[in-house]
Design an enzyme around this catalytic site. Structure first.
Site, short mmCIF file in Angstrom:
data_model
loop_
_atom_site.label_atom_id
_atom_site.label_comp_id
_atom_site.label_asym_id
_atom_site.label_seq_id
_atom_site.Cartn_x
_atom_site.Cartn_y
_atom_site.Cartn_z
N LYS A 74 46.68 48.15 36.85
CA LYS A 74 46.84 46.57 35.92
C LYS A 74 47.71 46.18 36.89
CE LYS A 74 46.43 44.32 31.65
NZ LYS A 74 46.74 44.26 30.28
N SER A 150 43.13 43.56 27.11
CA SER A 150 43.64 42.53 28.37
C SER A 150 43.80 44.13 29.26
CB SER A 150 44.62 42.38 28.82
OG SER A 150 46.23 43.43 28.25
N SER A 174 45.07 46.45 23.96
CA SER A 174 44.81 46.52 24.86
C SER A 174 44.26 47.43 26.54
CB SER A 174 46.09 45.22 26.17
OG SER A 174 46.03 43.88 25.72
#
Length: 490
Positions: A74, A150, A174
């Site tokens: 990420k 996220s 997330s």
């Protein structure tokens, strides 16, 4: 193939790391223009790393089961030589980019093949994945829908075969939210288990963890990234045992508390039915399952205080002119955070302490807690919640304040953020698809530092049902969605 399957194939010389990496890169080439899961792909570096891994496997010097596994990260985690843009137009792409975060450093040491970086909402601030810098990320199951966030880019990448596993971050759900929305496995480990550097603005709420194709893979990846790093002052000592040890022991004899809504959430009936069926599977496997009374009131107000204070700290270095470039919802959250007093912040921390106490008492009677991971399935991409911006979410807490402003994304994820506040391990494992063909996640929560127990329960469910996102997606494409309770499959 899962990482565990790849490692076995590498050892048998049936598949090579170069072949697996080329397959991941081909999937990216074929699908990412549509899904928008990656912000960066480094094909040359990935193939060089894969060739080095192939040589180690051939020489019998492989560094472990992560060696040669195609991996994404990420774009909140630092990566040496690659920009970390955090989904924001405020970040200067020129760098320099001189160091890895602890999890990335551990991946390199284990021989994993880093293929690229995945999308995030701006500074990881909300539960869906779109940002002013990278646009909207879409769900492989239905490209009109969000993969959640996220860590939505990471989950979409794994679900679409664009790499075997990924590293995500979780400050309020997330990792678990996008895992539930994409039919993947997502683990938020015990706080501090995976070292953090630099410490983010959300402080103790934020954790790093695996997004994978299987619970077994999550345990293997946690072995890699769960090693301490000297840059994290709170890092625990080196573990002597693997998280895979005992993972096949099943759930017979475990005491499991089941809460369909934690006493304050509202769950879609289709989601509730699949989760209840999955809980029934755990009981059939020998667990002692009891539906439990509410354990605490919805802590969303305290969570929002902490979350918006973190947003305010993140945006503090920037001028008013620069803030015009920021996601409006993030800016609204930061403005709320700037108005928070020190006493209000400490009051919110006291709520975390009380939650931790209550859950500690709960786990004196129950080995695990299970809930839905998210009360809804994936919804339309480009929204901050399952209804149009400014509307009333159907998952507003029963005793809550009514319609939530658009920046209160946690209003539709009521089952995830409490366990960021308590820093307990929490796993989302796929437990089936709705009649509309969308995946649902079962959340398994354990006491702090009992990540192995959480993984063991998820593995028991996974192994018994044989459910996998790859198999289900293939069946759905061939046959179309059908209404069946996959939690009852044997």
């Amino acid at each position: 193939m899962s990482a565990a399957e790849l490692a076995a194939a590498y050892a048998a010389r049936d598949v090579s790391p170069v072949e697996a990496t080329r397959a991941a890169l081909t999937a990216i080439e074929e699908r990412d223009a549509e899904l928008n899961a990656f912000v960066l792909v480094d094909e040359d570096a990935a193939l060089r790393s894969a060739a080095e891994s192939e040589a180690r496997w051939a020489a019998g010097t492989a560094r472990g089961p992560a060696d040669g596994v195609p991996t994404s990260v990420k774009d909140l985690e630092r990566t040496q030589g690659w920009p970390t843009l955090r989904g924001s137009r405020l970040v200067d792409e020129s760098g320099p980019w001189r160091e890895d975060s602890p999890s990335v450093a551990r991946l390199r040491e284990a021989g994993a093949v880093l293929i690229g970086k995945t999308t995030t909402p701006e500074f990881g601030w909300k539960g869906v994945t779109d940002s002013p810098r990278t646009g909207i990320t879409l769900n492989p199951w239905d490209t009109a829908l969000t993969p959640g966030g996220s860590s939505g880019g990471s989950a979409a990448a794994v679900a679409a075969g664009m790499g075997t596993w990924s590293i995500g971050t979780d400050g309020g759900g997330s990792i678990r939210v996008p895992a539930a929305f994409t039919g993947t496995v997502g683990l938020k480990p015990t706080g501090d288990l995976v070292s953090t550097y630099p410490q983010g603005s959300n402080g103790l709420l934020s954790h790093r963890g695996p997004i994978t194709l299987s619970v077994l893979d999550a345990a293997i990846l946690l072995d890699v990234i769960g090693r301490p790093d000297g840059r994290d002052w709170a890092a625990p000592p080196e573990r002597d045992e693997s998280f895979t040890l005992g993972i096949e022991s099943g759930v017979a004899g475990l005491s499991i508390g089941y809460s369909p809504d934690l006493g304050y959430g509202r769950t879609d009936p289709e989601v509730a039915a699949l989760v209840a069926a999955a809980v029934g599977v755990l009981a059939d496997l020998g667990a002692h399952v009891t539906e439990v009374a509410p354990m605490f009131e919805d802590p969303i107000e305290a969570f929002q205080t902490l979350w918006c204070a973190g947003a305010a700290r993140t945006l503090r270095p920037y001028s008013p002119e620069q803030l015009d470039l920021v996601d409006p919802g993030l800016r609204q959250c930061a403005e709320e955070g700037r108005a928070t007093t020190a006493v209000e912040y400490l009051d919110a921390m006291a709520v975390c302490t009380d939650l931790g106490f209550r859950m500690g008492r709960f786990h004196q009677s129950f080995d695990l807690l299970v809930t839905p991971a998210v009360p809804t399935v994936a919804f339309e991409a480009g929204r901050n919640g399952p209804v149009p911006c400014g509307g009333t979410t159907p998952h507003t807490p029963r005793n809550g304040p009514g319609p939530q402003p658009t920046h209160v994304w946690a209003s539709w994820t009521p089952y995830t953020y409490p366990f960021n506040m308590t820093r307990q391990p929490a796993l989302s494992v796929p437990c089936g698809v709705t009649p509309s063909g969308l995946p649902v996640g079962l959340q398994i929560v354990g006491p702090r530092h009992r990540d192995g127990r959480v993984l063991r329960a998820g593995r028991a469910y996974e192994k018994h049902t044989g459910w996998s996102p790859v198999a289900e997606a293939s069946r759905t494409r061939a046959d179309g969605p059908r209404a069946d309770e996959r939690g009852q499959q044997t």
